[in-house]
Design an enzyme around this catalytic site. Structure first.
Site, PDB file in Angstrom:
ATOM      1  N   ASP A  30       0.873  -1.054   0.077  1.00 53.53           N
ATOM      2  CA  ASP A  30       0.024   0.040  -0.077  1.00 53.53           C
ATOM      3  C   ASP A  30       0.888   1.312   0.013  1.00 53.53           C
ATOM      4  O   ASP A  30       1.797   1.156   0.837  1.00 53.53           O
ATOM      5  CB  ASP A  30      -1.111  -0.104   1.229  1.00 53.53           C
ATOM      6  CG  ASP A  30      -2.105   0.854   1.146  1.00 53.53           C
ATOM      7  OD1 ASP A  30      -3.247   0.508   1.030  1.00 53.53           O
ATOM      8  OD2 ASP A  30      -1.853   2.112   1.098  1.00 53.53           O
ATOM      9  N   HIS A  46     -11.195  -7.708 -13.052  1.00 54.08           N
ATOM     10  CA  HIS A  46     -11.680  -6.455 -12.380  1.00 54.08           C
ATOM     11  C   HIS A  46     -13.106  -6.805 -11.770  1.00 54.08           C
ATOM     12  O   HIS A  46     -13.990  -7.265 -12.448  1.00 54.08           O
ATOM     13  CB  HIS A  46     -11.959  -5.464 -13.472  1.00 54.08           C
ATOM     14  CG  HIS A  46     -12.380  -4.237 -12.986  1.00 54.08           C
ATOM     15  ND1 HIS A  46     -11.912  -3.068 -12.189  1.00 54.08           N
ATOM     16  CD2 HIS A  46     -14.070  -3.845 -12.908  1.00 54.08           C
ATOM     17  CE1 HIS A  46     -12.615  -2.281 -11.653  1.00 54.08           C
ATOM     18  NE2 HIS A  46     -13.921  -2.581 -12.231  1.00 54.08           N
ATOM     19  N   ASN A  87     -12.805  -3.280   2.496  1.00 51.42           N
ATOM     20  CA  ASN A  87     -13.962  -2.270   2.562  1.00 51.42           C
ATOM     21  C   ASN A  87     -14.737  -2.250   1.338  1.00 51.42           C
ATOM     22  O   ASN A  87     -14.362  -2.195   0.318  1.00 51.42           O
ATOM     23  CB  ASN A  87     -12.951  -0.892   2.669  1.00 51.42           C
ATOM     24  CG  ASN A  87     -12.333  -0.485   3.736  1.00 51.42           C
ATOM     25  OD1 ASN A  87     -12.746  -0.820   4.943  1.00 51.42           O
ATOM     26  ND2 ASN A  87     -11.199  -0.003   3.707  1.00 51.42           N
ATOM     27  N   GLY A  93     -15.570   3.281   3.569  1.00 51.44           N
ATOM     28  CA  GLY A  93     -14.719   3.919   3.107  1.00 51.44           C
ATOM     29  C   GLY A  93     -13.874   3.370   1.879  1.00 51.44           C
ATOM     30  O   GLY A  93     -12.652   3.618   1.759  1.00 51.44           O
ATOM     31  N   HIS A  98     -11.731  -1.338  -7.254  1.00 54.86           N
ATOM     32  CA  HIS A  98     -11.417  -2.734  -7.598  1.00 54.86           C
ATOM     33  C   HIS A  98     -11.173  -3.597  -6.396  1.00 54.86           C
ATOM     34  O   HIS A  98     -10.565  -3.219  -5.250  1.00 54.86           O
ATOM     35  CB  HIS A  98     -10.226  -2.542  -8.412  1.00 54.86           C
ATOM     36  CG  HIS A  98      -9.567  -3.845  -8.833  1.00 54.86           C
ATOM     37  ND1 HIS A  98      -9.328  -4.038 -10.260  1.00 54.86           N
ATOM     38  CD2 HIS A  98      -9.189  -4.889  -8.423  1.00 54.86           C
ATOM     39  CE1 HIS A  98      -8.803  -5.051 -10.339  1.00 54.86           C
ATOM     40  NE2 HIS A  98      -8.787  -5.857  -9.328  1.00 54.86           N
ATOM     41  N   HIS A 100     -10.221  -5.345  -3.342  1.00 50.70           N
ATOM     42  CA  HIS A 100      -9.018  -5.608  -2.625  1.00 50.70           C
ATOM     43  C   HIS A 100      -9.079  -5.928  -1.195  1.00 50.70           C
ATOM     44  O   HIS A 100     -10.019  -5.557  -0.557  1.00 50.70           O
ATOM     45  CB  HIS A 100      -8.183  -4.549  -2.856  1.00 50.70           C
ATOM     46  CG  HIS A 100      -8.499  -2.939  -2.200  1.00 50.70           C
ATOM     47  ND1 HIS A 100      -9.615  -2.315  -3.078  1.00 50.70           N
ATOM     48  CD2 HIS A 100      -8.457  -2.496  -1.198  1.00 50.70           C
ATOM     49  CE1 HIS A 100     -10.056  -1.245  -2.330  1.00 50.70           C
ATOM     50  NE2 HIS A 100      -9.367  -1.367  -1.209  1.00 50.70           N
ATOM     51  N   HIS A 102      -7.084  -5.789   2.182  1.00 48.88           N
ATOM     52  CA  HIS A 102      -5.704  -5.164   3.124  1.00 48.88           C
ATOM     53  C   HIS A 102      -5.131  -6.314   3.917  1.00 48.88           C
ATOM     54  O   HIS A 102      -5.964  -6.843   5.044  1.00 48.88           O
ATOM     55  CB  HIS A 102      -6.004  -3.974   4.121  1.00 48.88           C
ATOM     56  CG  HIS A 102      -6.593  -2.941   3.259  1.00 48.88           C
ATOM     57  ND1 HIS A 102      -5.943  -1.605   3.085  1.00 48.88           N
ATOM     58  CD2 HIS A 102      -7.938  -2.592   2.752  1.00 48.88           C
ATOM     59  CE1 HIS A 102      -6.777  -0.667   2.316  1.00 48.88           C
ATOM     60  NE2 HIS A 102      -8.063  -1.306   2.161  1.00 48.88           N
TER      61      HIS A 102
HETATM   62  P1  5GP Z   1      -9.607   1.376   0.279  1.00 47.10           P
HETATM   63  O1  5GP Z   1      -9.820   2.731   1.146  1.00 47.10           O
HETATM   64  O2  5GP Z   1     -10.514   1.435  -1.124  1.00 47.10           O
HETATM   65  O3  5GP Z   1     -10.132   0.144   1.093  1.00 47.10           O
HETATM   66  O4  5GP Z   1      -8.201   1.211   0.058  1.00 47.10           O
HETATM   67  C1  5GP Z   1      -7.305   1.632  -1.104  1.00 47.10           C
HETATM   68  C2  5GP Z   1      -6.051   1.658  -0.637  1.00 47.10           C
HETATM   69  O5  5GP Z   1      -5.140   1.879  -1.678  1.00 47.10           O
HETATM   70  C3  5GP Z   1      -5.508   2.631   0.311  1.00 47.10           C
HETATM   71  O6  5GP Z   1      -5.100   2.265   1.699  1.00 47.10           O
HETATM   72  C4  5GP Z   1      -4.722   3.546  -0.499  1.00 47.10           C
HETATM   73  O7  5GP Z   1      -3.390   3.910   0.270  1.00 47.10           O
HETATM   74  C5  5GP Z   1      -4.100   2.629  -1.372  1.00 47.10           C
HETATM   75  N1  5GP Z   1      -3.637   3.065  -2.727  1.00 47.10           N
HETATM   76  C6  5GP Z   1      -4.182   4.325  -3.406  1.00 47.10           C
HETATM   77  N2  5GP Z   1      -3.664   4.404  -4.477  1.00 47.10           N
HETATM   78  C7  5GP Z   1      -2.683   3.838  -4.633  1.00 47.10           C
HETATM   79  C8  5GP Z   1      -1.517   3.561  -5.430  1.00 47.10           C
HETATM   80  O8  5GP Z   1      -1.455   4.258  -6.551  1.00 47.10           O
HETATM   81  N3  5GP Z   1      -0.636   2.764  -5.341  1.00 47.10           N
HETATM   82  C9  5GP Z   1      -0.672   1.950  -4.117  1.00 47.10           C
HETATM   83  N4  5GP Z   1       0.397   0.936  -3.729  1.00 47.10           N
HETATM   84  N5  5GP Z   1      -1.819   1.890  -3.233  1.00 47.10           N
HETATM   85  C10 5GP Z   1      -2.881   2.881  -3.462  1.00 47.10           C
HETATM   86 ZN    ZN Z   2      -9.931  -2.878 -11.894  1.00 51.59          ZN
END
Ligand code: 5GP
Ligand code: ZN
Length: 114
Positions: A30, A46, A87, A93, A98, A100, A102
């Protein structure tokens, strides 16, 4: 999907720090780590969020979970422990549409949300 950040990362069009890859799954660090170990585990296909998974994705769902297990072992955090978060949607949040997961580890984590 053309305009999807994580699809671009999977295709190598946007750089990432890859930690794991197989036929189904891509995992990378991340960009804003919330813990010493913070890896995003994503399906290569996707799918915008968990709501969009179908019965046809059952194999993929298992592949994702098994990849998470493998990554935790490879990173040496399997024994001490790790947390897996997904999430889904606005209230949770989710910022990148796409699917994912954590994978967080390397620190004693606080309160349990559930
Ligand atoms: P979400 O909030 O959608 O569950 O998590 C998205 C995650 O993607 C966040 O923790 C954010 O830091 C990470 N993220 C956003 N843009 C990028 C990127 O360009 N590269 C990487 N490696 N992580 C990203
Ligand atoms: Zn995608």
């Amino acid at each position: 999907m053309e305009d999807c950040l994580f699809c671009k990362i999977i295709k190598g069009e946007v750089p990432s720090n890859k930690v794991y890859e197989d036929d189904y799954v891509y995992a990378f660090k991340d960009i804003e780590p919330a813990a010493p170990v913070h890896v995003l585990v994503v399906p290569k296909k996707h799918i915008s969020c968990l709501n969009e998974m179908t019965e046809n994705d059952e194999l993929l769902a298992g592949k994702i979970l098994m990849a998470i297990k493998k990554i935790a072992k490879e990173l040496g955090v399997d024994e001490k422990g790790y947390r897996v978060i997904n999430n889904c949607g606005k209230d949770a949040g989710q910022t990148v549409m796409h699917l994912h997961f954590h994978l967080l580890a390397g620190i004693q984590m606080g309160e349990k949300l559930v």
